[in-house]
Design a protein around this motif. Sequence first.
Motif, PDB file in Angstrom:
ATOM      1  N   ARG A 136      -7.196  13.948   7.933  1.00  0.00           N
ATOM      2  CA  ARG A 136      -8.203  12.953   7.834  1.00  0.00           C
ATOM      3  C   ARG A 136      -7.609  11.748   6.751  1.00  0.00           C
ATOM      4  NH1 ARG A 136      -9.701  17.433   9.449  1.00  0.00           N
ATOM      5  NH2 ARG A 136     -11.471  17.723  10.793  1.00  0.00           N
ATOM      6  N   ASN A 137      -7.689  10.733   6.884  1.00  0.00           N
ATOM      7  CA  ASN A 137      -7.478   9.740   5.843  1.00  0.00           C
ATOM      8  C   ASN A 137      -8.488   9.287   4.837  1.00  0.00           C
ATOM      9  OD1 ASN A 137      -4.684   8.990   6.516  1.00  0.00           O
ATOM     10  ND2 ASN A 137      -5.396   8.315   8.399  1.00  0.00           N
ATOM     11  N   LYS A 138      -8.165   9.482   3.697  1.00  0.00           N
ATOM     12  CA  LYS A 138      -9.158   9.300   2.534  1.00  0.00           C
ATOM     13  C   LYS A 138      -8.601   8.524   1.577  1.00  0.00           C
ATOM     14  CE  LYS A 138     -12.461  12.139   1.703  1.00  0.00           C
ATOM     15  NZ  LYS A 138     -13.290  13.225   1.142  1.00  0.00           N
ATOM     16  N   ILE A 139      -9.390   7.879   0.574  1.00  0.00           N
ATOM     17  CA  ILE A 139      -8.968   6.957  -0.503  1.00  0.00           C
ATOM     18  C   ILE A 139      -8.622   7.778  -1.617  1.00  0.00           C
ATOM     19  CG2 ILE A 139      -9.750   5.132  -2.263  1.00  0.00           C
ATOM     20  CD1 ILE A 139     -11.829   4.267  -0.002  1.00  0.00           C
ATOM     21  N   VAL A 140      -7.608   7.742  -2.388  1.00  0.00           N
ATOM     22  CA  VAL A 140      -7.039   8.440  -3.658  1.00  0.00           C
ATOM     23  C   VAL A 140      -6.955   7.540  -4.606  1.00  0.00           C
ATOM     24  CG1 VAL A 140      -5.283   9.597  -4.408  1.00  0.00           C
ATOM     25  CG2 VAL A 140      -5.759   9.899  -2.120  1.00  0.00           C
ATOM     26  N   VAL A 141      -7.742   8.027  -5.561  1.00  0.00           N
ATOM     27  CA  VAL A 141      -7.672   7.160  -6.990  1.00  0.00           C
ATOM     28  C   VAL A 141      -7.364   8.121  -8.283  1.00  0.00           C
ATOM     29  CG1 VAL A 141      -9.473   5.580  -6.063  1.00  0.00           C
ATOM     30  CG2 VAL A 141     -10.334   7.540  -7.287  1.00  0.00           C
ATOM     31  N   ALA A 142      -7.457   7.344  -9.447  1.00  0.00           N
ATOM     32  CA  ALA A 142      -7.266   8.239 -10.612  1.00  0.00           C
ATOM     33  C   ALA A 142      -8.285   9.280 -10.815  1.00  0.00           C
ATOM     34  CB  ALA A 142      -7.204   7.468 -11.845  1.00  0.00           C
ATOM     35  N   THR A 190      11.935   4.182  -1.075  1.00  0.00           N
ATOM     36  CA  THR A 190      12.788   5.037  -2.193  1.00  0.00           C
ATOM     37  C   THR A 190      11.911   5.339  -3.316  1.00  0.00           C
ATOM     38  OG1 THR A 190      13.955   2.939  -2.869  1.00  0.00           O
ATOM     39  CG2 THR A 190      14.905   4.354  -1.199  1.00  0.00           C
ATOM     40  N   ALA A 191      10.622   4.910  -3.178  1.00  0.00           N
ATOM     41  CA  ALA A 191       9.695   5.166  -4.382  1.00  0.00           C
ATOM     42  C   ALA A 191       9.362   6.526  -4.782  1.00  0.00           C
ATOM     43  CB  ALA A 191       8.583   3.979  -4.382  1.00  0.00           C
ATOM     44  N   ASN A 192       9.098   6.992  -6.032  1.00  0.00           N
ATOM     45  CA  ASN A 192       8.512   8.227  -6.322  1.00  0.00           C
ATOM     46  C   ASN A 192       7.408   8.222  -7.453  1.00  0.00           C
ATOM     47  OD1 ASN A 192       8.384  11.017  -6.399  1.00  0.00           O
ATOM     48  ND2 ASN A 192      10.100  11.222  -7.649  1.00  0.00           N
ATOM     49  N   ASP A 193       6.658   7.050  -7.421  1.00  0.00           N
ATOM     50  CA  ASP A 193       5.925   7.040  -8.612  1.00  0.00           C
ATOM     51  C   ASP A 193       4.208   6.523  -8.172  1.00  0.00           C
ATOM     52  OD1 ASP A 193       6.231   4.510  -7.242  1.00  0.00           O
ATOM     53  OD2 ASP A 193       6.833   3.392  -9.057  1.00  0.00           O
ATOM     54  N   VAL A 194       3.927   7.167  -7.138  1.00  0.00           N
ATOM     55  CA  VAL A 194       2.520   7.031  -6.787  1.00  0.00           C
ATOM     56  C   VAL A 194       1.546   7.335  -7.704  1.00  0.00           C
ATOM     57  CG1 VAL A 194       0.714   7.599  -4.979  1.00  0.00           C
ATOM     58  CG2 VAL A 194       3.080   7.288  -4.221  1.00  0.00           C
ATOM     59  N   VAL A 195       1.897   8.644  -8.397  1.00  0.00           N
ATOM     60  CA  VAL A 195       0.818   8.898  -9.452  1.00  0.00           C
ATOM     61  C   VAL A 195       0.775   7.918 -10.564  1.00  0.00           C
ATOM     62  CG1 VAL A 195       0.244  10.926 -10.880  1.00  0.00           C
ATOM     63  CG2 VAL A 195       1.040  11.396  -8.645  1.00  0.00           C
ATOM     64  N   THR A 196       2.047   7.744 -10.916  1.00  0.00           N
ATOM     65  CA  THR A 196       2.299   6.847 -12.352  1.00  0.00           C
ATOM     66  C   THR A 196       1.707   5.455 -11.820  1.00  0.00           C
ATOM     67  OG1 THR A 196       4.373   7.990 -12.828  1.00  0.00           O
ATOM     68  CG2 THR A 196       3.898   5.817 -13.656  1.00  0.00           C
ATOM     69  N   ILE A 198      -0.819   4.509 -10.043  1.00  0.00           N
ATOM     70  CA  ILE A 198      -2.230   4.460 -10.065  1.00  0.00           C
ATOM     71  C   ILE A 198      -2.775   4.936 -11.577  1.00  0.00           C
ATOM     72  CG2 ILE A 198      -4.339   6.070  -9.087  1.00  0.00           C
ATOM     73  CD1 ILE A 198      -2.838   6.294  -6.409  1.00  0.00           C
ATOM     74  N   THR A 199      -2.282   6.153 -12.022  1.00  0.00           N
ATOM     75  CA  THR A 199      -2.580   6.154 -13.458  1.00  0.00           C
ATOM     76  C   THR A 199      -2.368   5.195 -14.575  1.00  0.00           C
ATOM     77  OG1 THR A 199      -0.760   7.735 -13.855  1.00  0.00           O
ATOM     78  CG2 THR A 199      -2.619   8.786 -12.980  1.00  0.00           C
ATOM     79  N   SER A 200      -1.574   4.522 -14.137  1.00  0.00           N
ATOM     80  CA  SER A 200      -1.144   3.431 -15.282  1.00  0.00           C
ATOM     81  C   SER A 200      -1.854   2.033 -14.989  1.00  0.00           C
ATOM     82  CB  SER A 200       0.413   2.948 -15.043  1.00  0.00           C
ATOM     83  OG  SER A 200       0.560   2.650 -13.877  1.00  0.00           O
ATOM     84  N   GLY A 201      -2.406   2.007 -13.779  1.00  0.00           N
ATOM     85  CA  GLY A 201      -3.400   0.918 -13.455  1.00  0.00           C
ATOM     86  C   GLY A 201      -2.685  -0.354 -12.837  1.00  0.00           C
ATOM     87  N   ARG A 202      -1.268  -0.041 -12.535  1.00  0.00           N
ATOM     88  CA  ARG A 202      -0.500  -0.874 -11.611  1.00  0.00           C
ATOM     89  C   ARG A 202      -1.140  -1.281 -10.398  1.00  0.00           C
ATOM     90  NH1 ARG A 202       5.085   1.099 -13.477  1.00  0.00           N
ATOM     91  NH2 ARG A 202       4.709   2.742 -12.254  1.00  0.00           N
ATOM     92  N   VAL A 203      -1.690  -0.143  -9.878  1.00  0.00           N
ATOM     93  CA  VAL A 203      -2.527  -0.364  -8.405  1.00  0.00           C
ATOM     94  C   VAL A 203      -3.752   0.442  -8.896  1.00  0.00           C
ATOM     95  CG1 VAL A 203      -0.744  -0.535  -7.052  1.00  0.00           C
ATOM     96  CG2 VAL A 203      -1.483   1.700  -7.280  1.00  0.00           C
ATOM     97  N   ASP A 204      -4.811   0.176  -7.825  1.00  0.00           N
ATOM     98  CA  ASP A 204      -6.029   0.889  -8.037  1.00  0.00           C
ATOM     99  C   ASP A 204      -6.114   2.302  -7.037  1.00  0.00           C
ATOM    100  OD1 ASP A 204      -7.543  -1.254  -9.747  1.00  0.00           O
ATOM    101  OD2 ASP A 204      -6.772  -2.410  -8.185  1.00  0.00           O
ATOM    102  N   ALA A 205      -5.553   2.210  -6.037  1.00  0.00           N
ATOM    103  CA  ALA A 205      -5.622   3.219  -5.235  1.00  0.00           C
ATOM    104  C   ALA A 205      -4.561   3.432  -4.162  1.00  0.00           C
ATOM    105  CB  ALA A 205      -6.885   3.298  -4.380  1.00  0.00           C
ATOM    106  N   THR A 206      -4.682   4.360  -3.354  1.00  0.00           N
ATOM    107  CA  THR A 206      -3.979   4.684  -2.104  1.00  0.00           C
ATOM    108  C   THR A 206      -4.714   5.053  -1.204  1.00  0.00           C
ATOM    109  OG1 THR A 206      -1.684   5.086  -1.284  1.00  0.00           O
ATOM    110  CG2 THR A 206      -2.610   6.727  -2.780  1.00  0.00           C
ATOM    111  N   LEU A 207      -4.056   5.250   0.171  1.00  0.00           N
ATOM    112  CA  LEU A 207      -4.782   5.938   1.136  1.00  0.00           C
ATOM    113  C   LEU A 207      -3.716   7.170   1.257  1.00  0.00           C
ATOM    114  CD1 LEU A 207      -6.165   3.452   3.495  1.00  0.00           C
ATOM    115  CD2 LEU A 207      -6.896   4.105   1.474  1.00  0.00           C
ATOM    116  N   ALA A 208      -4.459   8.365   1.629  1.00  0.00           N
ATOM    117  CA  ALA A 208      -3.601   9.309   2.230  1.00  0.00           C
ATOM    118  C   ALA A 208      -4.296  10.284   3.020  1.00  0.00           C
ATOM    119  CB  ALA A 208      -3.007  10.217   0.784  1.00  0.00           C
ATOM    120  N   ALA A 209      -3.334  11.181   3.778  1.00  0.00           N
ATOM    121  CA  ALA A 209      -4.181  12.336   4.610  1.00  0.00           C
ATOM    122  C   ALA A 209      -4.449  13.292   3.758  1.00  0.00           C
ATOM    123  CB  ALA A 209      -2.823  12.780   5.705  1.00  0.00           C
TER     124      ALA A 209
END
Length: 283
Positions: A136-142, A190-196, A198-209
């Motif tokens: 199930r896909n959901k919105i992920v935020v800080a 090659t990115a490894n910074d999803v958590v960073t 979102i928590t830094s505010g560069r993006v507001d959210a992602t979607l994830a299973a």
Amino acid sequence: MKKKTWISSTLLALVLVTAGCSSTSGSSTDGSSSPAASAASGSSDIKKIIVGTGTGFPKVAFLDESGKLTGYDVELVREIDKRLPEYEFELQTMDFSNLLLSLETKKIDFVAHEMEKNPEREQKYLFNKEPYAHWRNKIVVAKDNNAIQSLDDLAGKKVLTSATSAQAQILENYNKEHDKKIEIVYQSGTANDVVTQITSGRVDATLAADFTLSLIDPQSKLKTTGDSLSEADILFVFRKGDADSQKLADAIDGAIKAIKEDGTLSRLSKEWLGDDFTQDSTK
């Protein structure tokens, strides 16, 4: 003696990503560079199959500390290979964004990378019938973000996703249907910074299973929010309109059924994903 599953991987960019390294192309460990369509094993009775996967999906398809390709999808492919003596599977790694193109151009014979079945993909590709996971896909935020609960709340905001992913399709479909758009930020393979991000505010959210949050965020800095945006069976992807692909898909369905019945699939899911994500709980 049972054939072995061979692994091939061209690690052109030694950049650690979410769970390993990724590359834009793969090559065979035996030095062969022939396309999948012409690949053949030493025996005329065994057909070699090139399986496309990645190295940047934690616990699904990644490189462990010793550099070995492993994970839920990888080990499932190896288990299926053991049960289909008429085939020999060779795993080939590449960036996620190149998997479907490589399938279309016959560089690989099927894709194993937690591929969600959706209407857009069904128009272009063949899926096997027996699911090996359901998500199930959901919105992920800080964790401290209580303002976002739905896609409408993401309008005008930056949302991180991977190109060609099922999550990207959800965002793109939303933008087609609404005047106020979500600002989609496509992430490099090659990115490894999803958590960073979102928590830094560069993006507001992602979607994830649903099962991936603990894999990408072991320190629990993020959370899922709102209702499920979609849910789908996870299957392997093959070339559409290809008799050999259909025959292979049917054989794999038979193997998956046996793997389900003897409990192996459930065991693999619990081992790699932390729980049994092999069944649709609504069925």
